[in-house]
Design an enzyme around this catalytic site. Structure first.
Site, mmCIF file in Angstrom:
data_model
loop_
_atom_site.group_PDB
_atom_site.id
_atom_site.type_symbol
_atom_site.label_atom_id
_atom_site.label_comp_id
_atom_site.label_asym_id
_atom_site.label_seq_id
_atom_site.Cartn_x
_atom_site.Cartn_y
_atom_site.Cartn_z
ATOM 1 C CG ASP A 1 2.771 -6.029 -21.102
ATOM 2 O OD1 ASP A 1 2.230 -6.785 -21.920
ATOM 3 O OD2 ASP A 1 3.760 -5.329 -21.371
ATOM 4 C CE1 TYR B 1 -1.093 -10.423 -11.004
ATOM 5 C CE2 TYR B 1 0.530 -11.621 -9.733
ATOM 6 C CZ TYR B 1 0.219 -10.787 -10.787
ATOM 7 O OH TYR B 1 1.211 -10.333 -11.591
ATOM 8 C CG HIS C 1 -1.667 1.249 1.436
ATOM 9 N ND1 HIS C 1 -2.445 1.803 0.448
ATOM 10 C CD2 HIS C 1 -1.776 2.078 2.513
ATOM 11 C CE1 HIS C 1 -3.014 2.916 0.910
ATOM 12 N NE2 HIS C 1 -2.615 3.104 2.148
ATOM 13 C CG HIS D 1 -6.859 5.440 1.398
ATOM 14 N ND1 HIS D 1 -7.185 4.476 2.318
ATOM 15 C CD2 HIS D 1 -5.551 5.705 1.599
ATOM 16 C CE1 HIS D 1 -6.127 4.196 3.050
ATOM 17 N NE2 HIS D 1 -5.122 4.919 2.625
ATOM 18 C CG HIS E 1 -0.991 7.469 0.832
ATOM 19 N ND1 HIS E 1 -1.332 8.222 1.921
ATOM 20 C CD2 HIS E 1 -1.648 6.296 0.994
ATOM 21 C CE1 HIS E 1 -2.153 7.537 2.717
ATOM 22 N NE2 HIS E 1 -2.347 6.354 2.168
#
Ligand SMILES: [Zn+2]
Length: 232
Positions: free
Chosen positions: A120, A227, A95, A169, A97
């Site tokens: 890709d 994934y 994560h 966020h 920013h």
């Protein structure tokens, strides 16, 4: 010390965020999971990247209970845990920013796929979550952020995405391990920047055609993608 190798991997993935200019000060976090042990290793809260050592990382169980470590884990741990529960094949979550990805998240706009760099890695636009209700913010905010991500993944046409924008966020990315998660966070920032620049040159620029998009995505990921959203 538990999980020495995973600690080193997760530390290096956190440092990669700093090396790539994706984080300022103590912003951002990467975790990695040992599914065999049912344990997660995550960045501690509030430790400067340049001072971070493997022993500073925090080991928790899948409920977020600290198993080893004297520092507090990153406050985003509950978001990471929801993602590990919902996306069975991932081994790492990152994560940041980072500027451009966060700008798109703040605009609450999916990042359109304008070219093969994007294609890709992401099959379709980079999705954006819905906004959280005040009740979801007031109680278990970080866990609810994870649930918002999972909901957005289930609503995403096209399927596989190694990252997402959390509305107002910033980006979360994931991969087969912590290193891949950090790399996908860097790629997400790069394609967010490219998309911004594309629209700056031509605000009516068209997204990539389906044929070229599928060609690039499927030749890299095809039948054995690591994934994506949970299929249930
Ligand atoms: Zn954040």
């Amino acid at each position: 010390m538990l999980l020495q190798t995973l600690r080193e991997e997760v530390l290096d993935a956190n440092l990669e965020l700093a090396r790539r200019g994706l984080v300022l000060y103590t912003f951002g976090n990467v975790s990695g999971i040992s599914r065999a042990d049912g344990l997660v290793v995550i960045k501690p809260s509030g430790v400067a990247y340049e001072e971070m050592r493997p022993e500073h990382l925090v080991v928790t169980d899948l409920d977020g209970k600290i198993v080893e470590g004297t520092l507090r884990p990153s406050s985003d741990l509950p978001t990471h845990l929801v993602l590990y529960g919902a996306i069975p094949d991932i081994g790492g979550v990152a994560h940041t920013h980072s500027d451009y990805a966060t700008a798109w998240a703040q605009a609450r706009r999916p990042v359109p796929c304008f070219g093969t760099t994007h294609a890709d890695y992401f099959h379709g636009p980079v999705p954006v979550t819905g906004i959280l209700s005040d009740a979801e913010i007031a109680s278990e905010y970080e866990k609810n952020t994870g649930h918002a991500i999972v909901r957005a993944l289930r609503d995403t046409e096209g399927g596989h995405t190694p990252g997402i924008l959390v509305a107002n966020h910033g980006p979360f990315a994931w991969g087969r391990d912590a290193r891949a998660a950090a790399q996908n966070a860097a790629i997400l920032e790069s394609i967010a920047r490219m998309a911004y620049l594309t629209l700056a040159i031509d605000e009516a620029a068209n997204p990539i055609g389906k044929g070229l998009h599928d060609k690039h995505f499927l030749r890299k990921h095809g039948a054995n993608a690591y994934y994506g959203q949970k299929k249930d």
